[in-house]
Design a protein around this motif. Structure first.
Motif, PDB file in Angstrom:
ATOM      1  N   VAL A   1       0.840  -1.200   0.000  1.00  0.00           N
ATOM      2  CA  VAL A   1       0.000   0.000   0.000  1.00  0.00           C
ATOM      3  C   VAL A   1       0.874   1.248   0.000  1.00  0.00           C
ATOM      4  O   VAL A   1       2.056   1.198   0.352  1.00  0.00           O
ATOM      5  CB  VAL A   1      -0.930   0.048   1.242  1.00  0.00           C
ATOM      6  CG1 VAL A   1      -1.873  -1.139   1.277  1.00  0.00           C
ATOM      7  CG2 VAL A   1      -0.130   0.130   2.537  1.00  0.00           C
ATOM      8  N   GLU A   2       0.264   2.372  -0.385  1.00  0.00           N
ATOM      9  CA  GLU A   2       0.930   3.660  -0.206  1.00  0.00           C
ATOM     10  C   GLU A   2       1.071   3.916   1.290  1.00  0.00           C
ATOM     11  O   GLU A   2       0.147   3.657   2.053  1.00  0.00           O
ATOM     12  CB  GLU A   2       0.098   4.794  -0.827  1.00  0.00           C
ATOM     13  CG  GLU A   2       0.093   4.825  -2.321  1.00  0.00           C
ATOM     14  CD  GLU A   2       1.448   5.169  -2.925  1.00  0.00           C
ATOM     15  OE1 GLU A   2       2.157   6.049  -2.388  1.00  0.00           O
ATOM     16  OE2 GLU A   2       1.782   4.561  -3.949  1.00  0.00           O
TER      17      GLU A   2
ATOM     18  N   ILE B   1       6.133   3.094   0.263  1.00  0.00           N
ATOM     19  CA  ILE B   1       5.351   1.868   0.165  1.00  0.00           C
ATOM     20  C   ILE B   1       5.467   1.107   1.488  1.00  0.00           C
ATOM     21  O   ILE B   1       6.558   0.936   2.021  1.00  0.00           O
ATOM     22  CB  ILE B   1       5.847   0.958  -0.985  1.00  0.00           C
ATOM     23  CG1 ILE B   1       5.827   1.700  -2.320  1.00  0.00           C
ATOM     24  CG2 ILE B   1       5.039  -0.338  -1.046  1.00  0.00           C
ATOM     25  CD1 ILE B   1       4.445   2.047  -2.831  1.00  0.00           C
TER      26      ILE B   1
ATOM     27  N   ASP C   1      -8.184  -5.317  -2.644  1.00  0.00           N
ATOM     28  CA  ASP C   1      -7.672  -4.913  -3.954  1.00  0.00           C
ATOM     29  C   ASP C   1      -8.372  -3.656  -4.477  1.00  0.00           C
ATOM     30  O   ASP C   1      -7.797  -2.908  -5.263  1.00  0.00           O
ATOM     31  CB  ASP C   1      -7.829  -6.059  -4.949  1.00  0.00           C
ATOM     32  CG  ASP C   1      -6.756  -6.059  -6.019  1.00  0.00           C
ATOM     33  OD1 ASP C   1      -5.672  -5.492  -5.784  1.00  0.00           O
ATOM     34  OD2 ASP C   1      -7.005  -6.633  -7.090  1.00  0.00           O
TER      35      ASP C   1
ATOM     36  N   HIS D   1      -1.572  -1.383  -3.878  1.00  0.00           N
ATOM     37  CA  HIS D   1      -0.858  -1.720  -5.114  1.00  0.00           C
ATOM     38  C   HIS D   1      -1.006  -3.189  -5.476  1.00  0.00           C
ATOM     39  O   HIS D   1      -1.113  -3.538  -6.638  1.00  0.00           O
ATOM     40  CB  HIS D   1       0.634  -1.394  -4.989  1.00  0.00           C
ATOM     41  CG  HIS D   1       0.921   0.060  -4.894  1.00  0.00           C
ATOM     42  ND1 HIS D   1       1.031   0.866  -5.989  1.00  0.00           N
ATOM     43  CD2 HIS D   1       1.103   0.871  -3.817  1.00  0.00           C
ATOM     44  CE1 HIS D   1       1.279   2.115  -5.603  1.00  0.00           C
ATOM     45  NE2 HIS D   1       1.326   2.134  -4.289  1.00  0.00           N
ATOM     46  N   LYS D   2      -0.955  -4.068  -4.463  1.00  0.00           N
ATOM     47  CA  LYS D   2      -0.977  -5.503  -4.740  1.00  0.00           C
ATOM     48  C   LYS D   2      -1.485  -6.246  -3.517  1.00  0.00           C
ATOM     49  O   LYS D   2      -1.145  -5.906  -2.393  1.00  0.00           O
ATOM     50  CB  LYS D   2       0.430  -5.978  -5.085  1.00  0.00           C
ATOM     51  CG  LYS D   2       0.544  -7.463  -5.336  1.00  0.00           C
ATOM     52  CD  LYS D   2       1.162  -7.753  -6.663  1.00  0.00           C
ATOM     53  CE  LYS D   2       1.045  -9.228  -6.939  1.00  0.00           C
ATOM     54  NZ  LYS D   2       2.112  -9.810  -7.606  1.00  0.00           N
TER      55      LYS D   2
ATOM     56  N   ASN E   1       6.300  -7.474  -5.458  1.00  0.00           N
ATOM     57  CA  ASN E   1       6.262  -6.216  -6.218  1.00  0.00           C
ATOM     58  C   ASN E   1       5.608  -6.402  -7.520  1.00  0.00           C
ATOM     59  O   ASN E   1       5.731  -6.734  -8.500  1.00  0.00           O
ATOM     60  CB  ASN E   1       7.663  -5.642  -6.370  1.00  0.00           C
ATOM     61  CG  ASN E   1       8.335  -5.566  -5.026  1.00  0.00           C
ATOM     62  OD1 ASN E   1       8.165  -6.409  -4.155  1.00  0.00           O
ATOM     63  ND2 ASN E   1       9.133  -4.562  -4.846  1.00  0.00           N
TER      64      ASN E   1
END
Length: 172
Positions: free
Chosen positions: A17-18, A52, A74, A80-81, A172
């Motif tokens: 995540v951010e 991140i 998600d 992000h993933k 990643n």
């Protein structure tokens, strides 16, 4: 609903995540708002810039519930993933624990003997107590604590699970 659909399983889910204010609260809100339980939760920045963060969540539910959790994670904007390490192949899961044991005489000797057997490290010692540092599976830490209880266990502090895939694949 068939019996197979009712089977509960543990899932170790890694989420990139951010690293911004409120992201963890949104992830926790997703779980609490739908009545899903979090068995373990860890989070920390994982890139060189600190932008991140990786959240590792251990939860239990039916296959359908776990799929819902992953899909809802998600859809969160700063995500992000999402990766279910439990399903994606071999992975490592570890916890860190600090375990304080108070005792004198034979109890001190027994605490040190058990710590050696479990590869726990003494990180603080006084004439009346030890603090052991231990890493390993949740089961290993639980077993060590159970053995220390009759000797003089007074306090435990645990990190929760951290996990990573084995081999060359990355999140990643």
């Amino acid at each position: 609903m068939s019996e197979a659909e009712n089977v509960q399983r543990a899932a170790t889910i890694a989420v990139l995540v951010e690293n911004e204010a409120g992201v963890l609260a949104r992830v926790i809100g997703l779980f609490s708002g739908r009545g899903y339980n979090i068995d373990s939760l860890t989070v920390a920045p994982v890139d060189e810039t600190g932008r991140i963060s990786r959240i590792t969540v251990v939860t239990t539910g039916t296959e359908m519930v776990i799929e819902q959790i992953k899909a809802q994670l998600d859809r969160l904007v700063p995500v992000h993933k999402v990766s279910d390490l439990t399903l994606e192949g071999p992975h490592l899961v570890r916890e860190l624990a600090l375990i304080k044991v108070v005792g004198k005489g034979d109890n001190r000797i027994e605490a040190l003997r058990l710590a050696d057997a479990f590869r726990a490290r003494v990180v603080d010692a006084s004439t009346e107590s030890f603090v052991f540092e231990m890493t390993g599976s949740a089961d290993k830490i639980d077993a060590f604590c159970a053995l220390m209880r009759p000797i003089g266990l007074v306090e435990v502090s645990r990190t929760g699970a951290v996990a990573i895939a084995r081999g060359p694949r990355g999140l990643n």
